[in-house]
Design an enzyme around this catalytic site. Sequence first.
Site, PDB file in Angstrom:
ATOM      1  N   CYS A  12       0.907  -1.145  -0.074  1.00  0.00           N
ATOM      2  CA  CYS A  12      -0.077   0.223   0.018  1.00  0.00           C
ATOM      3  C   CYS A  12       0.859   1.264  -0.021  1.00  0.00           C
ATOM      4  O   CYS A  12       2.196   1.217   0.374  1.00  0.00           O
ATOM      5  CB  CYS A  12      -0.850   0.015   1.284  1.00  0.00           C
ATOM      6  SG  CYS A  12       0.176   0.090   2.687  1.00  0.00           S
ATOM      7  N   HIS A  41       5.460  -4.944   9.047  1.00  0.00           N
ATOM      8  CA  HIS A  41       5.424  -6.182   9.632  1.00  0.00           C
ATOM      9  C   HIS A  41       5.819  -7.265   8.431  1.00  0.00           C
ATOM     10  O   HIS A  41       4.917  -8.048   8.072  1.00  0.00           O
ATOM     11  CB  HIS A  41       3.940  -6.560  10.186  1.00  0.00           C
ATOM     12  CG  HIS A  41       3.902  -5.561  11.579  1.00  0.00           C
ATOM     13  ND1 HIS A  41       2.863  -5.233  12.003  1.00  0.00           N
ATOM     14  CD2 HIS A  41       4.518  -5.173  12.589  1.00  0.00           C
ATOM     15  CE1 HIS A  41       2.883  -5.027  13.168  1.00  0.00           C
ATOM     16  NE2 HIS A  41       4.110  -4.671  13.240  1.00  0.00           N
ATOM     17  N   HIS A 124      -1.164  -4.683  19.618  1.00  0.00           N
ATOM     18  CA  HIS A 124      -0.582  -4.279  18.476  1.00  0.00           C
ATOM     19  C   HIS A 124       0.043  -3.060  18.524  1.00  0.00           C
ATOM     20  O   HIS A 124      -0.385  -2.155  19.126  1.00  0.00           O
ATOM     21  CB  HIS A 124      -1.882  -4.384  17.447  1.00  0.00           C
ATOM     22  CG  HIS A 124      -1.263  -4.286  15.930  1.00  0.00           C
ATOM     23  ND1 HIS A 124      -1.077  -3.009  15.511  1.00  0.00           N
ATOM     24  CD2 HIS A 124      -1.038  -4.993  15.039  1.00  0.00           C
ATOM     25  CE1 HIS A 124      -0.563  -3.156  14.148  1.00  0.00           C
ATOM     26  NE2 HIS A 124      -0.844  -4.460  13.894  1.00  0.00           N
ATOM     27  N   GLU A 126       0.477  -0.418  16.367  1.00  0.00           N
ATOM     28  CA  GLU A 126      -0.639   0.795  15.994  1.00  0.00           C
ATOM     29  C   GLU A 126      -1.676   1.103  17.288  1.00  0.00           C
ATOM     30  O   GLU A 126      -1.921   2.319  17.641  1.00  0.00           O
ATOM     31  CB  GLU A 126      -1.282   0.439  14.889  1.00  0.00           C
ATOM     32  CG  GLU A 126      -2.281   1.530  14.441  1.00  0.00           C
ATOM     33  CD  GLU A 126      -3.216   1.346  13.143  1.00  0.00           C
ATOM     34  OE1 GLU A 126      -2.524   0.547  12.336  1.00  0.00           O
ATOM     35  OE2 GLU A 126      -4.292   1.957  13.084  1.00  0.00           O
ATOM     36  N   CYS A 194      -8.262   1.778   6.590  1.00  0.00           N
ATOM     37  CA  CYS A 194      -7.606   2.317   5.594  1.00  0.00           C
ATOM     38  C   CYS A 194      -8.141   1.766   4.110  1.00  0.00           C
ATOM     39  O   CYS A 194      -8.517   0.708   3.927  1.00  0.00           O
ATOM     40  CB  CYS A 194      -6.411   2.368   5.342  1.00  0.00           C
ATOM     41  SG  CYS A 194      -5.522   0.811   5.132  1.00  0.00           S
ATOM     42  N   ASN A 224      -3.385  -6.856   8.934  1.00  0.00           N
ATOM     43  CA  ASN A 224      -3.984  -6.742   7.675  1.00  0.00           C
ATOM     44  C   ASN A 224      -4.075  -7.975   6.779  1.00  0.00           C
ATOM     45  O   ASN A 224      -4.949  -8.376   6.345  1.00  0.00           O
ATOM     46  CB  ASN A 224      -3.771  -5.576   6.923  1.00  0.00           C
ATOM     47  CG  ASN A 224      -2.472  -5.742   6.086  1.00  0.00           C
ATOM     48  OD1 ASN A 224      -2.476  -6.365   4.948  1.00  0.00           O
ATOM     49  ND2 ASN A 224      -1.368  -5.351   6.611  1.00  0.00           N
TER      50      ASN A 224
HETATM   51  O1  0CN Z   1       1.594  -5.589   8.157  1.00  0.00           O
HETATM   52  P1  0CN Z   1       1.572  -4.259   8.565  1.00  0.00           P
HETATM   53  O2  0CN Z   1       3.296  -3.723   8.611  1.00  0.00           O
HETATM   54  O3  0CN Z   1       1.063  -3.683   9.720  1.00  0.00           O
HETATM   55  P2  0CN Z   1      -0.526  -4.336  10.487  1.00  0.00           P
HETATM   56  O4  0CN Z   1      -1.318  -4.763   9.248  1.00  0.00           O
HETATM   57  O5  0CN Z   1      -0.083  -5.290  11.398  1.00  0.00           O
HETATM   58  O6  0CN Z   1      -0.944  -3.203  11.029  1.00  0.00           O
HETATM   59  O7  0CN Z   1       1.215  -3.235   7.235  1.00  0.00           O
HETATM   60  C1  0CN Z   1       1.269  -2.132   6.933  1.00  0.00           C
HETATM   61  C2  0CN Z   1       0.105  -1.405   7.803  1.00  0.00           C
HETATM   62  C3  0CN Z   1       0.126  -0.320   8.728  1.00  0.00           C
HETATM   63  C4  0CN Z   1       0.287   0.370   9.632  1.00  0.00           C
HETATM   64 FE1  SF4 Z   2      -1.066   0.760   4.595  1.00  0.00          FE
HETATM   65 FE2  SF4 Z   2      -3.323   1.192   5.375  1.00  0.00          FE
HETATM   66 FE3  SF4 Z   2      -1.215   0.618   7.235  1.00  0.00          FE
HETATM   67 FE4  SF4 Z   2      -1.237   2.991   5.674  1.00  0.00          FE
HETATM   68  S1  SF4 Z   2      -2.709   2.436   7.210  1.00  0.00           S
HETATM   69  S2  SF4 Z   2       0.452   1.735   6.119  1.00  0.00           S
HETATM   70  S3  SF4 Z   2      -2.231   2.553   3.743  1.00  0.00           S
HETATM   71  S4  SF4 Z   2      -2.171  -0.443   5.566  1.00  0.00           S
END
Ligand code: 0CN
Ligand code: SF4
Length: 316
Positions: A12, A41, A124, A126, A194, A224
């Site tokens: 993304c 991740h 997590h 985030e 998102c 995700n």
């Molecule tokens: O896999 P990601 O690093 O993160 P999560 O899906 O575990 O939150 O993918 C990028 C998403 C973001 C922020």
């Molecule tokens: Fe990607 Fe969505 Fe995470 Fe932003 S919030 S890094 S667009 S998966």
Amino acid sequence: MQVILAQPRGFCAGVVRAIEIVERALELEQAPVYVRHEIVHNRHVVDKLRRKGAVFVEDLSEVPAGARTVFSAHGVARSVQEEAAARGLPVLDATCPLVTKVHVQGRRYARMGRTVILIGHEGHAEVIGTMGQIDAPIHLVSTIEDVAALDLPSDTPIAYVTQTTLSVDDTRGLIAALGARFSDVLGPDVSDICYATQNRQTAVRDLCRVADLLLVVGASNSSNSNRLREIGVEMGVPSFLVADGDSIDSAWFDGIETVGLTAGASAPDELVDHVIAALRQIGPVAISTLDGVEENMQFSLPPGLKAAAHTSPSAA
Ligand code: 0CN
Ligand code: SF4
């Protein structure tokens, strides 16, 4: 075997930006560059950057004085920003702008005097970051039972924000539960989830209508990516989250004619290719792509880095 690729899948805009921030920092400065938490991740992404001189740490105490420090795409708590500022660390913030948007929204709700609820998964990165960005008590809910267990009067004015990478359907269920439990609820429906998460979930649902088995390329700690596999399970299709081609078990494919293949937002294309190469070891493979949304989202780099990039010898 037919292999049908989901569209969209893989990186993304937030992941592209985060990786580019580390790469630019490594080009412009002398290694090492310190990255707090996995930049995204995915072990393959992390290992590749490590080979170029990035050092990954979980805590700022591991960063030496004065060293360039990058915050990961998932965002950080205020306390982390404050610690970096107090130590005078030069920071590049690779927090996805869509995560930052949730932080801003959560703070706005708190300023309005509302009790803030975060819908997300405990522990997590985030979620830890978002909870630490809102200077007010914040309640985390992950399940309908958590909503029922909230120790708040039903007329409490509440507002909710969500993690960006949740299941759209589960989140709708949680929002409905909040609406049933409280009389005064403000929130963004599912739009904190998102665009990339939503598009990949829609695409995988379409894919599962035509596939006998689903492979999701992604790391086990990627929220995700896990949500994509869960949709496969919900759709009644045997579904596997695979780190790369080495995670494939040939026994999964007995009697399978059509394999659906997708990748989480943090999984590079080369890992999808690696999985296809592993499938070719099992038997002949014909590849096609299911029609889906074309994405053209792009996020700009932090201003300091853009300016620095333009003055670098390679850009001159
Ligand atoms: O896999 P990601 O690093 O993160 P999560 O899906 O575990 O939150 O993918 C990028 C998403 C973001 C922020
Ligand atoms: Fe990607 Fe969505 Fe995470 Fe932003 S919030 S890094 S667009 S998966």
